[in-house]
Design an enzyme around this catalytic site. Structure first.
Site, PDB file in Angstrom:
ATOM      1  N   GLU A   1       0.829  -1.213   0.000  1.00  0.00           N
ATOM      2  CA  GLU A   1       0.000   0.000   0.000  1.00  0.00           C
ATOM      3  C   GLU A   1       0.864   1.264   0.000  1.00  0.00           C
ATOM      4  O   GLU A   1       0.847   2.053   0.952  1.00  0.00           O
ATOM      5  CB  GLU A   1      -0.940  -0.005   1.213  1.00  0.00           C
ATOM      6  CG  GLU A   1      -1.873  -1.175   1.199  1.00  0.00           C
ATOM      7  CD  GLU A   1      -3.005  -1.110   2.219  1.00  0.00           C
ATOM      8  OE1 GLU A   1      -4.080  -1.637   1.954  1.00  0.00           O
ATOM      9  OE2 GLU A   1      -2.802  -0.511   3.301  1.00  0.00           O
TER      10      GLU A   1
ATOM     11  N   GLU B   1      -5.560  -8.273  -1.113  1.00  0.00           N
ATOM     12  CA  GLU B   1      -6.264  -8.092   0.164  1.00  0.00           C
ATOM     13  C   GLU B   1      -7.723  -7.772  -0.129  1.00  0.00           C
ATOM     14  O   GLU B   1      -8.007  -6.958  -1.019  1.00  0.00           O
ATOM     15  CB  GLU B   1      -5.687  -6.919   0.984  1.00  0.00           C
ATOM     16  CG  GLU B   1      -4.394  -7.204   1.662  1.00  0.00           C
ATOM     17  CD  GLU B   1      -3.929  -6.057   2.544  1.00  0.00           C
ATOM     18  OE1 GLU B   1      -4.776  -5.371   3.162  1.00  0.00           O
ATOM     19  OE2 GLU B   1      -2.712  -5.842   2.606  1.00  0.00           O
TER      20      GLU B   1
HETATM   21  C1  BGP Z   1      -4.460  -2.830   4.962  1.00  0.00           C
HETATM   22  C2  BGP Z   1      -3.131  -3.376   5.408  1.00  0.00           C
HETATM   23  C3  BGP Z   1      -3.188  -4.639   6.169  1.00  0.00           C
HETATM   24  C4  BGP Z   1      -4.452  -4.908   6.933  1.00  0.00           C
HETATM   25  C5  BGP Z   1      -5.710  -4.404   6.282  1.00  0.00           C
HETATM   26  C6  BGP Z   1      -6.948  -4.441   7.144  1.00  0.00           C
HETATM   27  O1  BGP Z   1      -4.365  -1.457   4.966  1.00  0.00           O
HETATM   28  O2  BGP Z   1      -2.297  -3.601   4.288  1.00  0.00           O
HETATM   29  O3  BGP Z   1      -2.003  -4.726   6.899  1.00  0.00           O
HETATM   30  O4  BGP Z   1      -4.368  -4.762   8.257  1.00  0.00           O
HETATM   31  O5  BGP Z   1      -5.559  -3.121   5.767  1.00  0.00           O
HETATM   32  O6  BGP Z   1      -6.944  -3.363   8.010  1.00  0.00           O
HETATM   33  P1  BGP Z   1      -7.227  -3.466   9.554  1.00  0.00           P
HETATM   34  O7  BGP Z   1      -6.261  -4.457  10.053  1.00  0.00           O
HETATM   35  O8  BGP Z   1      -7.011  -2.126  10.076  1.00  0.00           O
HETATM   36  O9  BGP Z   1      -8.635  -3.917   9.679  1.00  0.00           O
END
Ligand code: BGP
Length: 478
Positions: A179, A371
């Site tokens: 990201e 993701e």
């Molecule tokens: C993205 C990241 C991840 C992950 C995901 C979900 O931004 O790449 O590392 O954590 O989001 O977010 P969260 O864990 O805050 O629910």
């Protein structure tokens, strides 16, 4: 019709949220370790509250994570049981180079990842490795200022050369920076940036991003030289911006937001800063110190594929008095047509199809969804046969809708998509909140927000469902 037989199904994790064992195996301290749970977390993630070491007043969930470091065999075995063909994970930079600027790598760290990759190989799982998923060795922050410093490019080159050489033949799919656009929103977490009072933060962020972009292009070059089989991807926190209404000002605002997002992967995918970015920097009086060599390296080493996270579309308006929402660190206007998760992230499966089409139209390169998923509270229940499970129909529903959308993008719109790795395939620590109770996994991990729990793993209902999805190559979504 249908997805290609080479389509890669799997799931995604990151070292900083699951590995734990922060002080074992010669690992050095990293930015991700010192991001605490609780009220100080947002300010630390933004680089506003400086935390460069651990203290006794805070709880730091990443230190133990879900202890993947000691459970990786069991965990990979469970992923294999679901039929995983790929497993997205990341390298802890400070496990390989504890200080970041060390002359030689830490052998114990190298051995750990070699063992993990071999374990994957045993089950025919192809690792998809994020080189830096928010990690930055602490020494590089306190000594050099993190990615603000151009020297970081050299340290990163050292890291990737080691990785590509050591793991040649074991890993061919790599992502350079998780990201990359997150640097604008959570700069300490994303790039180890700490700000002083009165510092020009915008300048620091774009300068740091430039260094990352050059480092990413170098990594692409080095990867291809070491093994022509290597495939390198950029990684975007994606989600199409919708105008709140057809007011031209709203449409323009959405376009500008979209460009803020895409600026970095525009460079990674096309090899140069687009004119709109040059104009933006000019207007801000920003000089990024771009050298001729930078230009050339960017131009000649574009990525092989575009990977992205997608949790939601985004919405924006220029009008006053419209409700707000936040999803994945992106503040925006609340879209009245969408439902939200328990954490207020809006849910929009069609938005995935729209995002995929926009990215493919713009870059004409294969995509990889690395993701996607629903963070939700789960309840462990007795399954009637003496074991425990989670009845996570809400998660199944979310994933089903998104898989249908990605299939439409592929089958009906002709988008090229290499694979799908839903986030947090095994429960892990939330990046934004540090909570354990924001769970995404097919596998439940017994650990609470305060770090208590047995760390025992349990199969959720979605575990069997996803297994069927993979076995049918996405045809059976019931
Ligand atoms: C993205 C990241 C991840 C992950 C995901 C979900 O931004 O790449 O590392 O954590 O989001 O977010 P969260 O864990 O805050 O629910």
């Amino acid at each position: 019709m249908g997805l290609s037989k080479n389509f890669l199904w799997g799931g995604a994790t990151a070292a900083n949220q699951c590995e734990g064992a922060y002080n074992e195996g010669g690992r050095g301290l990293a930015n991700v370790d010192v991001i605490p749970f609780g009220a100080d977390r947002p300010a630390v993630m933004r680089g506003l509250k400086h935390m460069t070491e651990l203290d006794s007043e805070h709880f730091y969930p990443a230190l133990e994570g879900i202890d993947f470091y000691h459970h990786y065999k069991e965990d990979i075995q469970m992923l294999a049981e679901m039929g995983f063909q790929t497993f997205r994970m990341s390298i802890g930079w400070s496990r390989i180079y504890p200080n970041g600027d060390d002359a030689v790598p830490n052998q114990e760290g190298l051995t750990f990842y070699r063992n993990v990759f071999k374990e994957c190989q045993k089950y025919g799982i192809k690792p998809l490795v994020t080189i830096t998923h928010f990690d930055c060795p602490m020494h590089l922050i306190t000594e050099y200022g993190g990615w603000k410093n151009r020297k970081m490019i050299e340290f990163y080159k050292r890291l990737v050369t080691t990785l590509f050489t050591e793991y040649k033949g074991l890993v061919t799919y790599w992502l350079t920076f998780n990201e990359i656009n997150m640097i604008l929103h959570l700069p300490f977490m994303g790039a180890g940036l700490l700000f002083e009072e009165g510092e020009d933060q915008t300048r620091a962020k774009y300068l740091s991003a430039h260094h990352e972009l050059v480092a990413s292009a170098w990594a692409t070059k080095i990867a291809h030289e070491i093994d022509p089989e290597n495939k390198i991807g950029c990684m975007l926190a994606a989600g199409e911006y919708y105008p709140y209404c057809s007011l031209p000002e709203d449409v323009w605002a959405a376009k500008e937001k979209e460009r803020d997002n895409l600026l970095f992967i525009d460079v990674q995918a096309r090899g140069y800063y687009p004119n709109y970015a040059k104009k933006k920097f000019e207007k801000m009086g920003l000089d990024l110190g771009i050298t001729e060599e930078d230009r050339q390296i960017l131009q000649e080493n574009t990525v092989d594929f575009i990977s992205f996270s997608y949790y939601s579309s985004r919405c924006i308006t220029t009008q006053q008095g419209v409700g707000e929402t936040i999803g994945n660190a992106f503040k925006g206007t609340k879209n009245p047509y969408l439902k939200s998760s328990e954490w207020g992230w809006q849910i929009d499966p069609l938005g995935l199809r729209i995002t995929m089409n926009s990215l493919y139209d713009r870059y004409q390169k294969p995509l990889f969804i690395v993701e996607n998923g629903l963070g939700a509270k789960d309840v462990l229940v007795e399954d009637g046969q003496g074991s425990y499970t989670v009845e996570d129909d809400y998660r199944i529903a979310y994933l089903r809708e998104h898989i249908l959308a990605l299939k439409q993008a592929v089958e009906e719109d002709g988008v090229e998509l290499w694979g799908y790795t839903p986030w947090g395939c095994i429960d892990l620590v939330s990046a934004s909140s540090g909570e354990m109770e924001k769970r995404y996994g097919f596998i439940y991990v017994d650990r609470e927000n305060d770090g208590t729990g047995t760390l025992k793993r349990y199969r959720k209902k979605s575990f069997d469902w996803y297994k069927k999805v993979i076995a049918s190559n996405g045809e059976n979504l019931d």
